[in-house]
Design a protein around this motif. Structure first.
Motif, PDB file in Angstrom:
ATOM      1  N   ALA A 150       0.848  -1.117   0.200  1.00  0.00           N
ATOM      2  CA  ALA A 150       0.113  -0.046   0.100  1.00  0.00           C
ATOM      3  C   ALA A 150       0.802   1.404   0.091  1.00  0.00           C
ATOM      4  O   ALA A 150       2.207   1.215   0.426  1.00  0.00           O
ATOM      5  N   PRO A 151       0.476   2.311  -0.623  1.00  0.00           N
ATOM      6  CA  PRO A 151      -0.889   2.568  -0.927  1.00  0.00           C
ATOM      7  C   PRO A 151      -1.012   2.365  -2.353  1.00  0.00           C
ATOM      8  O   PRO A 151      -2.232   2.544  -2.957  1.00  0.00           O
ATOM      9  N   GLU A 152      -0.092   2.108  -3.086  1.00  0.00           N
ATOM     10  CA  GLU A 152      -0.442   1.601  -4.567  1.00  0.00           C
ATOM     11  C   GLU A 152      -1.330   0.629  -4.908  1.00  0.00           C
ATOM     12  O   GLU A 152      -2.211   0.572  -5.757  1.00  0.00           O
ATOM     13  N   HIS A 153      -1.398  -0.138  -3.842  1.00  0.00           N
ATOM     14  CA  HIS A 153      -2.116  -1.663  -3.661  1.00  0.00           C
ATOM     15  C   HIS A 153      -2.662  -1.829  -2.461  1.00  0.00           C
ATOM     16  O   HIS A 153      -2.338  -2.293  -1.537  1.00  0.00           O
ATOM     17  N   PRO A 154      -3.989  -1.087  -2.450  1.00  0.00           N
ATOM     18  CA  PRO A 154      -4.778  -0.925  -1.155  1.00  0.00           C
ATOM     19  C   PRO A 154      -4.979  -2.141  -0.414  1.00  0.00           C
ATOM     20  O   PRO A 154      -5.352  -3.319  -0.929  1.00  0.00           O
ATOM     21  N   TYR A 155      -4.845  -2.287   0.898  1.00  0.00           N
ATOM     22  CA  TYR A 155      -5.356  -3.493   1.669  1.00  0.00           C
ATOM     23  C   TYR A 155      -6.692  -3.778   1.353  1.00  0.00           C
ATOM     24  O   TYR A 155      -7.428  -2.823   0.932  1.00  0.00           O
ATOM     25  N   PRO A 156      -6.954  -5.039   1.309  1.00  0.00           N
ATOM     26  CA  PRO A 156      -6.213  -6.268   1.710  1.00  0.00           C
ATOM     27  C   PRO A 156      -5.462  -6.974   0.813  1.00  0.00           C
ATOM     28  O   PRO A 156      -5.335  -8.253   0.759  1.00  0.00           O
ATOM     29  N   ALA A 157      -4.942  -6.428  -0.630  1.00  0.00           N
ATOM     30  CA  ALA A 157      -4.144  -6.862  -1.352  1.00  0.00           C
ATOM     31  C   ALA A 157      -3.029  -7.739  -0.701  1.00  0.00           C
ATOM     32  O   ALA A 157      -2.420  -8.672  -1.313  1.00  0.00           O
TER      33      ALA A 157
END
Length: 404
Positions: A150-157
């Protein structure tokens, strides 16, 4: 001219970053800690790094999170001829696999490692030393999981990637010379959170081999109570200060960091949930010996409904594994839990240990009396960064792995 401008910018950066350092909370290192000078220096360097990141972001040069990632990655170690190391993908997830060259009879145990870094920083590169050490010393095939950040890939990634990598390894273990019945998942800090969450997610999967064990190294496990004894006692102990813990957690969950003030001044847990969770998250369940350095019961705070609506997703067991239902906890694999006396997250580990043991799950507990958050990660960096507690913790983890 270019060189002069570069020097001036570097000097300006240092001065401003130092100014930012002094805006951060000051260290409160207990007098019983024997390596106080080293920990003070580490605290300064940590705050300097955070300050440098904030300054460069304010200058519009680079986002602070990229600065922190670069600092955490550090200088890569030299080549290790005792390991065969390869970069692969498990589905779409980046992994690095460490194969010991040491001869062995039969299939090896397998270990999946989920690195720490609050889901915001940390990487395969940052944990290269740790993973090499665990693979070599335990003679295990180790998979370091490079989950998205994160933040590029938001949780829950992050959780999704760890589940994907684990399932893939369980299904293909024999391709890597690993016994599918001897696979352990392991992680430190937020990687410990991911370890607990992945273990819980797989308890009902009958199509997969069962995990042999889970290793939780000073894990974050709940965001219901930030006033447990360990939070009170260690709120100013480096490197994970209480304010920093909550702020980084909010950033990871893509929540407004200004909620920090409301979390500390208001209650965002409604009464019905407070009663339910008190069975699992309460200072009443912390042994008295861990209250000796001071503890005052939390006052009753007014309920903030709007804050609850915004933060309710953080009570999901994926984010707060300590809040999982008993039916899930009762089916978890054997566990190794490492806690540190001078860590705000100490009591998360103690409470999870109790829950597992209450359901008959075998727990091997390692408590580092002079440990602090991050000490195991730093153990192999040497010099000013390595502490005795971290080396002891690594040794205990290796010994546990050898028994699996």
């Amino acid at each position: 001219m270019v060189l002069l401008l570069g020097i001036l910018l570097a000097v300006l950066t240092v001065f401003v970053a130092v100014a930012f350092y002094y805006e951060h909370p000051k260290a409160e290192i207990p007098h019983g800690f024997s390596q106080r000078g080293k920990l003070y220096l580490l605290h300064f360097l940590m705050n300097f790094g955070f300050g440098l990141g904030q300054f460069l972001e304010k200058m519009g040069i680079v986002k602070d999170i990229y600065v922190l990632r670069a600092l955490m990655d550090g200088i890569p170690p030299l080549k290790d001829n005792r390991l065969l190391i390869e970069d692969l993908r498990f589905e779409k997830v980046k992994v690095r696999i460490y194969h010991p060259k040491m001869s062995t009879s039969g299939q090896r145990r397998g270990v999946l490692y989920f690195h720490g870094g609050v889901g915001l920083f940390g990487s395969i590169q940052a944990y290269e030393r740790t993973c090499r050490h665990l693979a070599r010393k335990s003679n295990s095939v180790l998979v370091s999981v490079g989950y998205r950040l994160a933040p590029e890939h938001p949780y829950p990634a992050q959780f999704e990637d760890c589940v994907t990598a684990t399932i893939h390894f369980l299904r293909t273990a024999q391709d890597y010379g690993v016994d599918p019945s001897r696979i352990i998942i392991c992680g430190d800090s937020s990687g410990g959170t991911l370890t607990a969450a992945v273990a819980q997610a797989l308890v009902n999967r009958r199509d997969l081999p069962k995990l042999r064990a889970q290793i939780l190294i000073y894990p974050f496990l709940q965001c219901m109570d930030f006033d447990l004894p360990s939070y009170q006692q260690n709120k100013g102990v480096p490197i994970l200060l209480k304010e920093r813990t909550i702020t980084l957690g909010l950033r990871y969950a893509n929540k407004d960091v200004r909620l920090l003030e409301k979390i500390t001044e208001l209650s965002y847990i409604p009464e019905d949930l407070r009663v339910k969770y008190k069975k699992w998250v309460s200072a009443d369940h912390i042994p008295e010996e861990f209250k000796a350095r001071g503890y005052k019961p939390s006052p009753t705070l007014p309920f903030a409904k709007e804050t609850f609506v915004m933060l309710r997703p953080l009570l999901n067991p994926v984010f707060s594994p300590l809040l999982a239902e008993d039916s899930v906890i009762a089916r978890l694999p054997e566990a190794f839990i490492l806690t540190c006396e001078y860590d705000v997250l100490r009591d998360d580990g103690l409470l999870y240990k109790k829950r597992l043991e209450d359901h008959g799950i075998k727990v091997t507990w390692c408590h580092l009396q002079e440990g602090f958050h991050g000490t195991v990660f730093l153990a192999l960096w040497g010099g000013l960064f390595a502490f005795r507690s971290g080396k002891k913790g690594l040794e205990k983890i290796v010994n546990f792995l050898r028994l699996m």
